[in-house]
Design an enzyme around this catalytic site. Structure first.
Site, PDB file in Angstrom:
ATOM      1  N   ARG A  36      71.569   6.790 -14.517  1.00 26.08           N
ATOM      2  CA  ARG A  36      71.760   8.083 -13.835  1.00 26.08           C
ATOM      3  C   ARG A  36      73.096   8.723 -14.213  1.00 26.08           C
ATOM      4  O   ARG A  36      73.202   9.942 -14.269  1.00 26.08           O
ATOM      5  CB  ARG A  36      71.674   7.883 -12.319  1.00 26.08           C
ATOM      6  CG  ARG A  36      70.244   7.684 -11.898  1.00 26.08           C
ATOM      7  CD  ARG A  36      70.089   7.658 -10.411  1.00 26.08           C
ATOM      8  NE  ARG A  36      68.679   7.754 -10.083  1.00 26.08           N
ATOM      9  CZ  ARG A  36      68.152   7.351  -8.953  1.00 26.08           C
ATOM     10  NH1 ARG A  36      68.911   6.826  -8.008  1.00 26.08           N
ATOM     11  NH2 ARG A  36      66.860   7.478  -8.736  1.00 26.08           N
ATOM     12  N   LYS A 202      49.257   4.092  -0.757  1.00 23.50           N
ATOM     13  CA  LYS A 202      48.816   4.795   0.447  1.00 23.50           C
ATOM     14  C   LYS A 202      48.176   6.140   0.147  1.00 23.50           C
ATOM     15  O   LYS A 202      48.805   7.008  -0.439  1.00 23.50           O
ATOM     16  CB  LYS A 202      50.017   4.996   1.382  1.00 23.50           C
ATOM     17  CG  LYS A 202      50.408   3.715   2.105  1.00 23.50           C
ATOM     18  CD  LYS A 202      51.728   3.842   2.814  1.00 23.50           C
ATOM     19  CE  LYS A 202      51.607   4.682   4.074  1.00 23.50           C
ATOM     20  NZ  LYS A 202      52.942   4.934   4.670  1.00 23.50           N
ATOM     21  N   GLY A 359      59.579   7.180  -9.454  1.00 23.02           N
ATOM     22  CA  GLY A 359      59.236   5.994  -8.674  1.00 23.02           C
ATOM     23  C   GLY A 359      58.452   4.978  -9.483  1.00 23.02           C
ATOM     24  O   GLY A 359      58.803   4.660 -10.621  1.00 23.02           O
ATOM     25  N   GLY A 382      60.074  11.158  -4.791  1.00 27.08           N
ATOM     26  CA  GLY A 382      59.714  12.004  -3.647  1.00 27.08           C
ATOM     27  C   GLY A 382      59.667  13.467  -4.031  1.00 27.08           C
ATOM     28  O   GLY A 382      58.742  14.197  -3.669  1.00 27.08           O
TER      29      GLY A 382
HETATM   30  P1  AMP Z   1      53.124   4.008  -3.913  1.00 28.67           P
HETATM   31  O1  AMP Z   1      54.512   3.699  -3.437  1.00 28.67           O
HETATM   32  O2  AMP Z   1      52.232   4.568  -2.863  1.00 28.67           O
HETATM   33  O3  AMP Z   1      53.099   4.800  -5.194  1.00 28.67           O
HETATM   34  O4  AMP Z   1      52.465   2.592  -4.248  1.00 28.67           O
HETATM   35  C1  AMP Z   1      52.930   1.753  -5.240  1.00 28.67           C
HETATM   36  C2  AMP Z   1      52.556   0.346  -4.912  1.00 28.67           C
HETATM   37  O5  AMP Z   1      51.156   0.270  -4.718  1.00 28.67           O
HETATM   38  C3  AMP Z   1      52.891  -0.628  -5.994  1.00 28.67           C
HETATM   39  O6  AMP Z   1      53.924  -1.475  -5.539  1.00 28.67           O
HETATM   40  C4  AMP Z   1      51.598  -1.379  -6.224  1.00 28.67           C
HETATM   41  O7  AMP Z   1      51.789  -2.769  -6.297  1.00 28.67           O
HETATM   42  C5  AMP Z   1      50.778  -1.035  -5.009  1.00 28.67           C
HETATM   43  N1  AMP Z   1      49.330  -1.095  -5.253  1.00 28.67           N
HETATM   44  C6  AMP Z   1      48.650  -0.497  -6.243  1.00 28.67           C
HETATM   45  N2  AMP Z   1      47.342  -0.805  -6.195  1.00 28.67           N
HETATM   46  C7  AMP Z   1      47.180  -1.630  -5.158  1.00 28.67           C
HETATM   47  C8  AMP Z   1      46.049  -2.283  -4.595  1.00 28.67           C
HETATM   48  N3  AMP Z   1      44.818  -2.137  -5.107  1.00 28.67           N
HETATM   49  N4  AMP Z   1      46.255  -3.042  -3.491  1.00 28.67           N
HETATM   50  C9  AMP Z   1      47.489  -3.180  -2.959  1.00 28.67           C
HETATM   51  N5  AMP Z   1      48.595  -2.591  -3.451  1.00 28.67           N
HETATM   52  C10 AMP Z   1      48.443  -1.818  -4.544  1.00 28.67           C
END
Ligand code: AMP
Length: 402
Positions: A36, A202, A359, A382
């Site tokens: 950064r 999520k 991210g 974000g």
């Molecule tokens: P996010 O912060 O919502 O972008 O989610 C990222 C995280 O989702 C990563 O750490 C992944 O390990 C997790 N992830 C992706 N696919 C799955 C899945 N099928 N089940 C559980 N966790 C998941």
């Protein structure tokens, strides 16, 4: 709307207050990743090489806001910057607004650099306090926003300070200019086919982005755990995959909206599954359509990998936010790797514009060694997601238009 940039601004002998992102990972005051700091250098150089005086400000970590905390001081960052630029860089006093900081700024010569202490040592930064902002704005003739990762926030340094500049110029630096060019301008007028890939843990985090992109995209490819809320809403057996039960109605509504519009919304047609949320469980099976009870989907399956890669490679604009599976674990990284590689191929083979949100997707692009082949990897997780949601950023609205 394109913004006025630092390049277009005369800075000679002017005090240029630059909001940078020096929120670097630290281990006992040692910087463990200086990317950064390096990323801020083009804007800093543009100012000092033309005889401007660079006053840098940033937050670092999450101090309490009640004053100086040695572990979150920007002094090691100033030392690192000094080393990288081969020039003296001061970081005066213990607070961003202080008699020491003011005195240091007043004694600056052309091409000097001062780093103000961690903005969040003063709780008025987070509350967006106008008097605090005025004290910072009074130090400068020109304000520069080069901190994209905080552009979706209205902390004082992001919003109240440029407002407090009054008629003095407010511009963006190279990093923010590039983020806007890709995330905002490319989305407003994408070359088609335009494919959006959304994944991650999520569905609730991504629903506003899907709704905003439905009328704009030609294809939306869904992966990651969020796919299982959609599949369950369609009546599929998803075993014990991660599902947000309170979002089933929203998922159904989005699927109905997609069916009525011209977008093709794709869900995984097969899944790499295990009985345990573990890297080493060893009981991996691939299921199509219906996942067996007791199993959970942890990555998109081989058919989906090929299908998604084909759609990505035939696109002219691709936006990707969120991994296809638990890419941090070897058995469940292949889906995300395929998507990352397909994005890189789309750019290399036929010049597609490929944009990756910050991210986890940015981390995946690094992990799979494709970051350099993509058109743009965002520096703000974000902030880039909020841009995909189509939200206006107050911190950018106050910046002068070009
Ligand atoms: P996010 O912060 O919502 O972008 O989610 C990222 C995280 O989702 C990563 O750490 C992944 O390990 C997790 N992830 C992706 N696919 C799955 C899945 N099928 N089940 C559980 N966790 C998941």
């Amino acid at each position: 709307m394109p913004k006025q940039t630092i390049e277009q601004t005369d800075v000679r002998s002017k005090n240029v207050l630059i909001r940078v992102d020096f929120n670097v990972p630290l281990d006992n005051a040692t910087i463990t990743d200086d990317r950064r700091i390096k990323a801020a250098i083009p804007t800093i150089r543009s100012v000092i090489d033309r005889g401007g005086r660079a006053i840098l400000m940033s937050h670092l970590g999450r101090p309490s806001g009640d004053g100086y905390e040695p572990a979150l001081s920007l002094k090691p960052v100033a030392a690192k910057l000094s080393e990288l630029l081969g020039t003296d860089v001061q970081c005066p006093g213990e607070l961003p607004v202080s008699p020491e900081a003011k005195a240091a700024v007043e004694s600056m010569n052309d091409a000097d650099i001062v780093v103000l202490e961690n903005l969040r040592f003063d709780k008025r930064e987070k509350s967006g306090d106008e008097a605090f902002a005025q004290s910072l704005a009074d130090l400068a003739d020109i304000y520069v926003n080069d901190a994209f990762g905080t552009c979706h926030r209205t902390d004082a340094s992001m919003y109240a300070v440029p407002k407090a500049m009054g008629t003095k110029p407010t511009v963006v630096g190279f990093l923010v200019e590039k983020e806007i060019r890709y995330l905002s301008s490319a989305l407003a007028n994408p070359e088609r086919p335009f494919t959006v890939i959304l994944g991650g843990a999520k569905v609730s985090d991504k629903l506003p982005a899907i709704e905003n992109l439905l009328p704009k995209a030609d294809n939306i490819l869904i992966g990651g755990a969020m796919a299982y809320t959609f599949l369950k809403a369609l009546g599929h057996n998803v075993g014990k995959s991660r599902v947000e039960e309170d979002k089933l109605d929203d998922a159904k509504r989005i699927l109905d909206l997609a069916a009525e519009s011209k977008v093709d919304l794709h869900l995984p047609e097969d899944h790499i599954c295990s009985t345990t949320f573990s890297e080493t469980a060893g009981d991996i099976e691939v299921f199509e359509d219906q996942i067996k009870d007791g199993f959970m989907g942890l990555d998109i399956g081989p058919k989906t990998q090929v299908h998604y890669a084909t759609l990505i490679k035939s696109s002219k604009t691709v936006v990707w936010n969120g991994p296809m599976g638990v890419f941090e674990w070897a058995p469940f990284k292949v889906g995300t790797k395929h998507v990352a590689q397909a994005c890189a191929d789309a750019t290399k083979e036929h010049g597609a514009t490929t944009i990756v949100g910050g991210g986890d997707s940015a981390a995946a692009a690094e992990l799979f060694n494709v970051a350099a082949d993509l058109s743009h990897v965002s520096t703000g997780g974000g902030a880039s997601l909020e841009m995909l949601e189509g939200k206006p950023f107050k911190a950018l609205e106050v910046i002068d238009n070009a």
